[in-house]
Write a protein that holds these residues in place. Structure first.
Motif, PDB file in Angstrom:
ATOM      1  N   LEU A 279      16.882  75.200 124.826  1.00  0.00           N
ATOM      2  CA  LEU A 279      17.292  75.862 123.593  1.00  0.00           C
ATOM      3  C   LEU A 279      16.785  77.295 123.541  1.00  0.00           C
ATOM      4  O   LEU A 279      15.706  77.615 124.041  1.00  0.00           O
ATOM      5  N   SER A 280      17.579  78.151 122.932  1.00  0.00           N
ATOM      6  CA  SER A 280      17.159  79.529 122.680  1.00  0.00           C
ATOM      7  C   SER A 280      17.677  79.944 121.307  1.00  0.00           C
ATOM      8  O   SER A 280      18.501  79.259 120.703  1.00  0.00           O
ATOM      9  N   ASN A 281      17.172  81.071 120.837  1.00  0.00           N
ATOM     10  CA  ASN A 281      17.606  81.648 119.552  1.00  0.00           C
ATOM     11  C   ASN A 281      17.482  80.636 118.404  1.00  0.00           C
ATOM     12  O   ASN A 281      18.341  80.575 117.526  1.00  0.00           O
ATOM     13  N   LEU A 282      16.413  79.863 118.423  1.00  0.00           N
ATOM     14  CA  LEU A 282      16.210  78.860 117.385  1.00  0.00           C
ATOM     15  C   LEU A 282      15.839  79.538 116.072  1.00  0.00           C
ATOM     16  O   LEU A 282      14.948  80.395 116.031  1.00  0.00           O
ATOM     17  N   LYS A 283      16.521  79.136 115.007  1.00  0.00           N
ATOM     18  CA  LYS A 283      16.285  79.751 113.698  1.00  0.00           C
ATOM     19  C   LYS A 283      16.446  78.671 112.638  1.00  0.00           C
ATOM     20  O   LYS A 283      17.481  78.016 112.550  1.00  0.00           O
ATOM     21  N   ILE A 284      15.388  78.461 111.834  1.00  0.00           N
ATOM     22  CA  ILE A 284      15.422  77.464 110.777  1.00  0.00           C
ATOM     23  C   ILE A 284      15.031  78.122 109.467  1.00  0.00           C
ATOM     24  O   ILE A 284      13.950  78.699 109.354  1.00  0.00           O
ATOM     25  N   ASP A 285      15.916  78.067 108.486  1.00  0.00           N
ATOM     26  CA  ASP A 285      15.657  78.663 107.172  1.00  0.00           C
ATOM     27  C   ASP A 285      15.601  77.567 106.117  1.00  0.00           C
ATOM     28  O   ASP A 285      16.478  76.691 106.065  1.00  0.00           O
TER      29      ASP A 285
ATOM     30  N   ALA B 149      18.456  90.616 120.990  1.00  0.00           N
ATOM     31  CA  ALA B 149      17.145  91.034 120.487  1.00  0.00           C
ATOM     32  C   ALA B 149      16.144  89.880 120.463  1.00  0.00           C
ATOM     33  O   ALA B 149      14.932  90.097 120.548  1.00  0.00           O
ATOM     34  N   ALA B 150      16.652  88.660 120.336  1.00  0.00           N
ATOM     35  CA  ALA B 150      15.772  87.486 120.266  1.00  0.00           C
ATOM     36  C   ALA B 150      15.310  87.007 121.644  1.00  0.00           C
ATOM     37  O   ALA B 150      14.438  86.143 121.731  1.00  0.00           O
ATOM     38  N   MET B 151      15.870  87.571 122.707  1.00  0.00           N
ATOM     39  CA  MET B 151      15.542  87.117 124.056  1.00  0.00           C
ATOM     40  C   MET B 151      14.309  87.844 124.588  1.00  0.00           C
ATOM     41  O   MET B 151      14.170  89.053 124.422  1.00  0.00           O
ATOM     42  N   GLU B 152      13.432  87.102 125.216  1.00  0.00           N
ATOM     43  CA  GLU B 152      12.252  87.699 125.851  1.00  0.00           C
ATOM     44  C   GLU B 152      12.432  87.653 127.369  1.00  0.00           C
ATOM     45  O   GLU B 152      12.615  86.594 127.945  1.00  0.00           O
ATOM     46  N   ASN B 153      12.370  88.815 128.000  1.00  0.00           N
ATOM     47  CA  ASN B 153      12.519  88.925 129.456  1.00  0.00           C
ATOM     48  C   ASN B 153      13.715  88.147 129.994  1.00  0.00           C
ATOM     49  O   ASN B 153      13.570  87.248 130.835  1.00  0.00           O
ATOM     50  N   PRO B 154      14.909  88.434 129.507  1.00  0.00           N
ATOM     51  CA  PRO B 154      16.081  87.682 129.969  1.00  0.00           C
ATOM     52  C   PRO B 154      16.448  88.030 131.400  1.00  0.00           C
ATOM     53  O   PRO B 154      16.206  89.145 131.869  1.00  0.00           O
ATOM     54  N   ASP B 155      17.035  87.057 132.101  1.00  0.00           N
ATOM     55  CA  ASP B 155      17.623  87.397 133.385  1.00  0.00           C
ATOM     56  C   ASP B 155      19.045  87.879 133.134  1.00  0.00           C
ATOM     57  O   ASP B 155      19.564  87.795 132.019  1.00  0.00           O
ATOM     58  N   MET B 156      19.688  88.378 134.171  1.00  0.00           N
ATOM     59  CA  MET B 156      20.997  89.012 133.984  1.00  0.00           C
ATOM     60  C   MET B 156      22.038  88.009 133.468  1.00  0.00           C
ATOM     61  O   MET B 156      22.853  88.336 132.597  1.00  0.00           O
TER      62      MET B 156
END
Length: 552
Positions: A299-305, A57-64
């Motif tokens: 990097l992908s799916n970066l999340k900082i809380d 869900a966090a990916m934008e326009n992913p390739d296969m």
């Protein structure tokens, strides 16, 4: 409707399958053969697929290739229970077959279905028909038939596969008598069907909410509000991301990276899988972790809380703290370490007293994931680590973690119950080699009989016993041993069914809902009934199961 599927469409189909499974999880839980209050197939499969769905869900326009990696890695690490592990292996095989493709057509799908089934069957030591594996194989068989017949319409292709797999699911009770007697189809197979049907709905263009919410933290453990109300959060930012590797990341570089993260934070998890590395760290400077990671790839799916801010907000709004693990000091290095899955304060103390280094909370009421296993392995500073799953539904997740670890020797002792785990570690001999101990421990757990007493959550018939909702049940290693209206009577009858010549010791672990007086009364009754056996009584503190009894 298109007869070619690209990564964008496949991502929507996957998310729709995940959402459909999540919406049906309680219904699937209720299909559990044994009418116990912890029937959890739906929950395990949902947590498994949602682990991957969050990444997708966090990916934008992913390739296969990136999409396949997210599905495979996410489900692999989030896999819980046998059904979840098998589902993750189906995804692993499927994505391995398609990751180099830009578009998917019917022949490609047929190949991918076959690879999925092949991978899942290999993951199970003794595959049993009438399960999720059978349903998956049915879908694969029909896919191959349609491809060979020259089918060119994807809508027809998917529709026919689902109809055929549904028919296979309906026939699972004929393959497994225990399903027929309980009047249910296989719960894992039903879970798989909900994934397929949700994906098909997305392909048909039905309106679906693709948003994926964060799963609750923890593994079914209760938060302690009083303990967390004044918690000292040493490192304030929970930082998570995935490195899409563009440079070599071998064992040495992985250890160097972990060492660097340890210098700037704690609660570190670094899991490398092919060309992707999943990273979790608590730190006061997320930028330092990010800069270091960028040396290895994008990097992908970066999340900082901000954990301190979240903590205070939770206290203000709810009057209780968010569950957090206590800060842990690094363990000293040792040659051999032990990890045990446990539930209940008393059982935890027993394992700790026997030398277990790390306890994974979970057991019956919430099966730990593969990632929980990997996290535990990371924290135990030993060259060789023995894992005691203590539940037949956790063994596959432990085996999956074992296969993913390269810098430590991991030995999984296939303990199916807490008493087997206790017997295994009691029989560990420091002077023997790990291989010799493995052989001894596996042999000795085969001499342990286990019975567990809980209550029924629905009416059913199983093992030729009529069970009504609210009845107490004594469940042995291979089925229902006793049923009745009184806990003590059911426990006594269960032990009677367990006993045979040559048994010398009966161990009784009483749960959190049993008084000491009731437990001591049961002990006295067993001593009177079996004068040639020693009877030991210990507080287990386990939920749901009033008594866990072993005989050996």
């Amino acid at each position: 409707m298109t007869n070619i599927i690209d990564a964008k469409v496949l991502a929507k189909m996957f998310l729709a399958g995940a959402k459909n499974l999540e919406s049906k999880k309680e219904w699937i839980n209720d299909l559990n053969v044994f009418p116990v209050p912890d029937g959890d197939t739906g929950t395990n499969m949902t947590l498994t697929i949602m682990s991957a769905a969050k990444d997708v869900a966090a990916m934008e326009n992913p390739d296969m290739k990136a999409l396949c990696k997210a599905i495979s890695s996410g489900s692999l690490r989030g896999a819980r229970g046998n059904s979840g592990v098998i589902l993750s292996q189906l995804f692993r095989g499927f994505t391995k077959s398609i990751k180099e493709k830009e578009e998917l057509n019917i022949p490609v799908f047929a190949d991918a279905f076959e690879k999925a089934v092949e991978t899942a069957y290999k993951a199970v030591m003794k595959p049993k028909e009438g399960t999720i594996l059978t349903v998956a194989k049915g879908a694969s068989t029909r896919a191959r038939e349609l491809a060979n017949e020259g089918c060119e319409d994807l809508q027809v292709f998917f529709d026919e596969i689902i109809k055929y797999a549904d028919d296979v699911l309906e026939r699972t009770p004929e393959m497994l008598p225990v399903l027929k007697q309980a009047g249910v189809v296989d719960s894992g197979g039903q879970g798989l069907m909900q994934v397929l049907k949700g994906a098909y709905d997305a392909y048909l263009g039905k309106e679906i909410d693709f948003s994926i919410e964060e799963a609750p933290a923890g593994s079914g453990k209760k938060a302690n509000a009083e303990a967390n109300s004044d918690v000292d959060i040493k490192f304030g930012y929970c930082t998570e991301f995935i490195i899409m590797l563009t440079r070599n990341f071998n064992i040495k570089q992985e250890m160097d990276f972990k060492e660097y993260l340890e210098s700037i934070g704690d609660s570190i998890v670094v899991v490398a899988d092919d060309d992707v590395v999943k990273v979790h760290v608590h730190t006061n400077d997320p930028g330092l972790a990010i800069q270091k990671a960028l040396k290895y790839g994008a990097l992908s799916n970066l999340k900082i809380d901000n954990m301190r801010l979240e903590h205070q907000e939770k206290l203000f709004k709810e009057g209780k703290a968010r569950e957090e693990a206590p800060l842990e000091k690094p363990m000293p290095h040792k040659e051999v370490g032990f990890i045990a899955v446990s539930v209940g304060r008393g059982i935890n103390e027993i394992f700790q007293g026997l030398g277990v280094d790390y306890m994974i909370e979970g057991g019956q009421t919430m099966n730990p994931s593969t990632e929980d296993m990997l996290n535990a392995i990371e924290k135990v500073n030993a060259d060789t680590i023995f894992i005691l799953p203590n539940n037949k539904n956790i063994i596959l997740a432990a085996n999956q973690a074992q296969a993913m670890v390269e810098n430590k020797k991991i030995i999984v002792i296939p303990t199916k119950t807490v008493p087997q785990g206790i017997t295994a570690i009691i029989n560990y001999v420091p002077d023997l080699t790990p291989e010799e101990n493995e052989e001894t421990m596996k042999r000795e757990i085969g001499n342990v009989k286990t019975g567990q007493v809980t209550y029924a959550v629905r009416d059913t018939v199983i093992d030729d016993k009529t069970i009504n909702q609210g009845d107490y049940m004594g469940i042995g290693d291979k089925g229902i041993l006793s049923v009745g209206g009184e806990v003590a009577d059911v426990t006594a009858s269960m032990v009677q069914e367990m006993m045979e010549d040559g048994l010398e010791l009966i161990s009784v672990y009483y749960g959190e809902d049993v008084t000491l007086e009731a437990a001591e009364s049961l002990k006295a009754s067993l001593e009177e009934s079996y004068p040639s056996c020693d009877v030991e009584l210990q507080y287990g503190g386990q939920p749901i199961y009033y008594y866990i009894v072993s005989a050996e």
